[in-house]
Motif scaffolding. Structure first.
Motif, PDB file in Angstrom:
ATOM      1  N   ASP A  42       0.810  -1.218   0.000  1.00  9.03           N
ATOM      2  CA  ASP A  42       0.000   0.000   0.000  1.00  9.03           C
ATOM      3  C   ASP A  42       0.845   1.271   0.000  1.00  9.03           C
ATOM      4  N   VAL A  43       1.900   1.278   0.809  1.00  7.68           N
ATOM      5  CA  VAL A  43       2.761   2.464   0.896  1.00  7.68           C
ATOM      6  C   VAL A  43       3.463   2.702  -0.439  1.00  7.68           C
ATOM      7  N   MET A  44       3.981   1.615  -1.030  1.00 13.01           N
ATOM      8  CA  MET A  44       4.683   1.752  -2.313  1.00 13.01           C
ATOM      9  C   MET A  44       3.701   2.178  -3.402  1.00 13.01           C
ATOM     10  N   SER A  45       2.518   1.617  -3.392  1.00  8.85           N
ATOM     11  CA  SER A  45       1.508   1.971  -4.390  1.00  8.85           C
ATOM     12  C   SER A  45       1.164   3.453  -4.303  1.00  8.85           C
ATOM     13  N   ALA A  46       1.013   3.956  -3.081  1.00  8.61           N
ATOM     14  CA  ALA A  46       0.730   5.380  -2.889  1.00  8.61           C
ATOM     15  C   ALA A  46       1.902   6.236  -3.371  1.00  8.61           C
ATOM     16  N   PHE A  47       3.118   5.786  -3.071  1.00 10.27           N
ATOM     17  CA  PHE A  47       4.301   6.525  -3.516  1.00 10.27           C
ATOM     18  C   PHE A  47       4.380   6.575  -5.039  1.00 10.27           C
ATOM     19  N   VAL A  58      11.595   4.908 -10.072  1.00 10.09           N
ATOM     20  CA  VAL A  58      12.451   3.753 -10.363  1.00 10.09           C
ATOM     21  C   VAL A  58      13.512   3.582  -9.292  1.00 10.09           C
ATOM     22  N   ASP A  59      14.166   4.667  -8.916  1.00 11.20           N
ATOM     23  CA  ASP A  59      15.232   4.583  -7.909  1.00 11.20           C
ATOM     24  C   ASP A  59      14.711   4.042  -6.583  1.00 11.20           C
ATOM     25  N   VAL A  60      13.590   4.577  -6.118  1.00 11.27           N
ATOM     26  CA  VAL A  60      13.032   4.118  -4.840  1.00 11.27           C
ATOM     27  C   VAL A  60      12.593   2.663  -4.948  1.00 11.27           C
ATOM     28  N   PHE A  61      11.919   2.315  -6.027  1.00  8.03           N
ATOM     29  CA  PHE A  61      11.436   0.946  -6.201  1.00  8.03           C
ATOM     30  C   PHE A  61      12.606  -0.038  -6.205  1.00  8.03           C
ATOM     31  N   ARG A  85       3.769   0.520 -16.073  1.00  8.80           N
ATOM     32  CA  ARG A  85       3.164  -0.801 -15.947  1.00  8.80           C
ATOM     33  C   ARG A  85       3.512  -1.513 -14.649  1.00  8.80           C
ATOM     34  N   LEU A  86       4.054  -0.834 -13.676  1.00  8.41           N
ATOM     35  CA  LEU A  86       4.437  -1.496 -12.424  1.00  8.41           C
ATOM     36  C   LEU A  86       3.240  -2.116 -11.712  1.00  8.41           C
ATOM     37  N   LYS A  87       2.050  -1.543 -11.890  1.00  6.79           N
ATOM     38  CA  LYS A  87       0.850  -2.117 -11.259  1.00  6.79           C
ATOM     39  C   LYS A  87       0.510  -3.488 -11.841  1.00  6.79           C
ATOM     40  N   ALA A  88       1.043  -3.794 -13.015  1.00  6.48           N
ATOM     41  CA  ALA A  88       0.767  -5.073 -13.667  1.00  6.48           C
ATOM     42  C   ALA A  88       1.709  -6.183 -13.192  1.00  6.48           C
ATOM     43  N   LEU A  89       2.659  -5.878 -12.330  1.00  5.05           N
ATOM     44  CA  LEU A  89       3.629  -6.894 -11.888  1.00  5.05           C
ATOM     45  C   LEU A  89       2.989  -8.149 -11.285  1.00  5.05           C
ATOM     46  N   PRO A  90       1.952  -8.040 -10.442  1.00  8.54           N
ATOM     47  CA  PRO A  90       1.324  -9.274  -9.933  1.00  8.54           C
ATOM     48  C   PRO A  90       0.762 -10.156 -11.054  1.00  8.54           C
ATOM     49  N   ALA A  91       0.184  -9.543 -12.067  1.00 11.23           N
ATOM     50  CA  ALA A  91      -0.332 -10.320 -13.201  1.00 11.23           C
ATOM     51  C   ALA A  91       0.813 -10.910 -14.016  1.00 11.23           C
ATOM     52  N   VAL A  92       1.940 -10.195 -14.100  1.00 12.93           N
ATOM     53  CA  VAL A  92       3.121 -10.713 -14.797  1.00 12.93           C
ATOM     54  C   VAL A  92       3.602 -11.982 -14.100  1.00 12.93           C
TER      55      VAL A  92
END
Length: 177
Positions: A42-47, A58-61, A85-92
């Motif tokens: 949740d925190v990363m998603s908000a960031f 990218v740097d923080v991730f 497309r980072l939100k798609a990582l779970p589907a990847v």
């Protein structure tokens, strides 16, 4: 959700093909699974939604992922971030797992029984299912006393309902027709 599935498919295929070429299928699975867990936080998603620049995202991730990502994994994350497309990582990860299972000729089978299956019963069931599916079988067994007796087996789209509850439901439906 279907949009993420459509977006994720080519990334998963590219990652799998690269991993296959490098002989690092397991390592890549672990890397993208970890990155997906970070993306779902949740925190990363908000960031990621509020970060001002792509480079900061990218740097923080990548820093949060730390040593879990090698150079190629970092490049993969960077590419996904550039394309937003980072939100798609779970589907990847899910598509990657499907590609891996298909490549390794393995199928995960969900088995529900009324009582706990013994190791011998699990071994016999696995052997029988391996013959039926022509693949290595990985069993995930659970117990549900409501099925009364028998087994409920699900492998992908295939369902085998040999439970007493299932037979009673089919009988009730037939009598009502």
């Amino acid at each position: 959700m279907s949009e993420l599935t459509t977006v994720a498919r080519p990334y998963a295929k590219a990652a799998f093909d690269f991993a296959l070429e490098k002989g690092a299928i397991e390592k890549w699975h672990e890397m993208i699974a970890f990155a997906a867990a970070v993306a779902e936080d949740d925190v990363m998603s908000a960031f990621l939604s509020s970060a001002e620049t792509l480079e900061k995202k990218v740097d923080v991730f990548i820093n949060v992922c730390g040593e879990q990502l090698d150079q190629h994994g970092q490049n993969f994350v960077r590419l996904m971030a550039e394309n937003e497309r980072l939100k798609a990582l779970p589907a990847v990860v899910q598509h990657y797992a499907d590609l891996r299972a298909d490549y390794e000729k393995e199928v995960t089978v969900e088995v529900t029984a009324a009582t706990e299956l013994t190791q011998q019963q699990q071994d016999n069931l696995a052997q029988t299912l391996e013959k039926r599916f022509s693949r290595k079988v990985k069993l995930n067994c659970s117990v549900d006393a409501a099925i009364v007796s028998g087994l409920y087996i699900k492998a992908g789209d295939t369902v085998i309902d040999g439970t007493v509850r299932g037979k009673l439901e089919r009988l009730a439906h037939a009598l009502q027709s």
